[in-house]
Design an enzyme around this catalytic site. Structure first.
Site, PDB file in Angstrom:
ATOM      1  N   HIS A   1       0.855  -1.201   0.000  1.00  0.00           N
ATOM      2  CA  HIS A   1       0.000   0.000   0.000  1.00  0.00           C
ATOM      3  C   HIS A   1       0.888   1.249   0.000  1.00  0.00           C
ATOM      4  O   HIS A   1       1.368   1.686   1.042  1.00  0.00           O
ATOM      5  CB  HIS A   1      -0.900  -0.014   1.239  1.00  0.00           C
ATOM      6  CG  HIS A   1      -2.026   0.970   1.215  1.00  0.00           C
ATOM      7  ND1 HIS A   1      -2.064   2.049   0.357  1.00  0.00           N
ATOM      8  CD2 HIS A   1      -3.171   1.052   1.946  1.00  0.00           C
ATOM      9  CE1 HIS A   1      -3.180   2.749   0.561  1.00  0.00           C
ATOM     10  NE2 HIS A   1      -3.866   2.152   1.519  1.00  0.00           N
TER      11      HIS A   1
ATOM     12  N   HIS B   1      -2.692   6.949  -1.045  1.00  0.00           N
ATOM     13  CA  HIS B   1      -3.716   7.582  -0.201  1.00  0.00           C
ATOM     14  C   HIS B   1      -3.207   8.325   1.026  1.00  0.00           C
ATOM     15  O   HIS B   1      -3.948   8.529   1.975  1.00  0.00           O
ATOM     16  CB  HIS B   1      -4.762   6.544   0.251  1.00  0.00           C
ATOM     17  CG  HIS B   1      -5.399   5.801  -0.879  1.00  0.00           C
ATOM     18  ND1 HIS B   1      -6.219   4.726  -0.700  1.00  0.00           N
ATOM     19  CD2 HIS B   1      -5.333   5.980  -2.213  1.00  0.00           C
ATOM     20  CE1 HIS B   1      -6.626   4.267  -1.876  1.00  0.00           C
ATOM     21  NE2 HIS B   1      -6.103   5.027  -2.816  1.00  0.00           N
TER      22      HIS B   1
ATOM     23  N   TYR C   1      -0.862   7.334   3.257  1.00  0.00           N
ATOM     24  CA  TYR C   1      -0.351   6.524   4.368  1.00  0.00           C
ATOM     25  C   TYR C   1       1.192   6.495   4.300  1.00  0.00           C
ATOM     26  O   TYR C   1       1.783   7.193   3.471  1.00  0.00           O
ATOM     27  CB  TYR C   1      -0.983   5.127   4.352  1.00  0.00           C
ATOM     28  CG  TYR C   1      -2.465   5.180   4.676  1.00  0.00           C
ATOM     29  CD1 TYR C   1      -2.884   5.514   5.963  1.00  0.00           C
ATOM     30  CD2 TYR C   1      -3.426   4.958   3.703  1.00  0.00           C
ATOM     31  CE1 TYR C   1      -4.233   5.610   6.269  1.00  0.00           C
ATOM     32  CE2 TYR C   1      -4.783   5.048   4.005  1.00  0.00           C
ATOM     33  CZ  TYR C   1      -5.176   5.374   5.289  1.00  0.00           C
ATOM     34  OH  TYR C   1      -6.514   5.471   5.604  1.00  0.00           O
TER      35      TYR C   1
END
Ligand SMILES: Cc1cc2nc3c(=O)[nH]c(=O)nc-3n(C[C@H](O)[C@H](O)[C@H](O)COP(=O)(O)O)c2cc1C
Length: 367
Positions: free
Chosen positions: A169, A172, A174
């Site tokens: 990931h 977004h 993070y």
């Protein structure tokens, strides 16, 4: 427009997906104690049984004290969580589907008081103080090494419980994206400064994951221009800059790029219809996954706040045209699959009238 393009198999090395439909990673917060339980197993099994070719799990945290930011998020470390995930893998495989975990560290988004250890502050690229208290611990180079090692260990564990690859990931806003973005990375060492420097953390992390899993185990990397802290943020403004950003990530070992946008039909740059996944495929030569409001008439962020809005099923015409032209290889579907486990099957069988609309209510249960 025939929907067959969505239901053709996809091959990449040893990875064989029965269809092009990918379940987008969606945090569901139904794993008390960080352990995916029988409800979670059934949730993923149903999507695989109804024609989803690849499931990307909800974000699942790597083994670092500050990786988690929300209650009841499943962990990807420790015996009980990994045993739970192994059952998810077996259930999905029994239906002929494939599955990868989305490996997650939330970085500075964490708040003191969050599980598993309430006393641990957020960790991020740069320190933040509030009322004299450290709310974001600025990561030392040893912290960077520790987080990278946690991702590598999680990837190794994914491989040993039979996952079909991993998704990192990097989107977004993070942790990994916090390093990429100048709005959140004020470091003065070699992990800050130019975009090349700000990418160093991700590059080293991907290299460590590759070293841990060896060649042939698929690594998907999710990235986005938008940040939850700023929906209009952009890491790059031109195709040339996008190419320069992606090349070292690609060279570090990414097999598939997952290009997160809120509306898949929006051109990424002036002068071309290509979306972010289209440009990424063209620039890197790697397969890409598109995402963003597939099959629905409203984008997802408006549902993250309290609202009584409903997103209605929408035509797949534009998507299918682009898929047929090979602008991208795979199509991730979020909310449409969250609310309707049988979405893919209904699309395949032309049962549009049976497809369910999406509203916030769907978030309250795991169906
Ligand atoms: C409830 C919910 C949870 C989400 N959680 C994650 C997540 O854990 N990781 C992630 O990368 N994206 C997450 N997203 C974004 C989705 O993966 C997807 O990109 C977004 O919903 C757009 O797709 P859609 O329009 O088909 O819903 C989440 C979205 C929703 C609606």
């Amino acid at each position: 427009m025939p929907v067959q393009a969505l239901f053709k198999p996809f091959h990449l090395g040893a990875l064989e997906l029965p269809t092009r439909v990918v379940m987008a990673p969606m945090t569901r917060s139904f794993s008390p104690g960080g352990v995916p339980n029988s409800k979670v197993i059934e949730y993923y099994r149903r999507r695989a049984a109804a024609g989803v070719g690849l499931i990307i799990t909800e974000g699942t945290t790597v083994g670092h004290i500050a990786s988690n930011g929300y209650p009841n998020v499943p962990q990807f470390f420790g015996d009980a969580p990994l045993a739970g995930w192994k059952k998810v893998v077996d259930a999905v495989h029994a239906e002929g589907g494939k599955i990868v975990p989305q490996l997650w560290h939330v970085g500075s988004v964490r708040r003191i008081g969050t599980e598993p250890d309430a006393s641990v502050p957020a960790y991020g690229p740069s320190e933040k103080l509030k009322d004299g208290q450290v709310v974001v611990h600025g990561m030392t180079q040893q912290d960077i090494k520790d987080v990278i090692a946690a991702f590598a260990q999680a990837a190794k564990d994914a491989q040993s419980i039979g996952m079909d690859g991993v998704e990192i990931h990097g989107a977004h806003g993070y942790l990994i994206d916090q390093f990429f973005w100048e709005g959140s990375n004020q470091r003065s060492d070699e992990y800050g400064g130019s975009l090349a420097n700000r990418s160093r953390f991700a590059i080293e992390l991907i290299q460590a994951v590759r070293a841990a899993v060896g060649e042939g185990f698929p690594i998907i990397f999710r990235f986005s221009q938008w940040k939850q802290q700023d929906y209009t943020a952009r890491l790059v403004q031109t195709p040339e800059a996008l190419g320069e950003f992606l090349k070292p990530l690609s060279d570090a070992g990414v097999d598939i790029f997952h290009c997160s946008t809120r509306r898949f039909w929006e051109p990424e740059f002036d002068g071309s219809e290509l979306n972010l996944a289209g440009w990424t495929r063209k620039l890197t030569g790697k397969p890409t996954i598109t995402v963003g409001s597939v099959g629905l008439d409203g984008e997802f962020l408006q549902f993250m706040v309290n609202t009584d809005k409903v997103a209605q099923p929408a035509s797949l015409e534009n998507l299918l045209e682009r898929l047929n032209k090979e602008e991208f290889d795979l199509v991730a579907v979020g909310r449409a699959l969250l609310v309707d486990p049988d979405w893919a099957q209904k699309v395949r069988e032309g049962r549009e009238q049976d497809i369910l609309p999406f509203s916030r209510e769907a978030l309250m249960t795991l169906v």
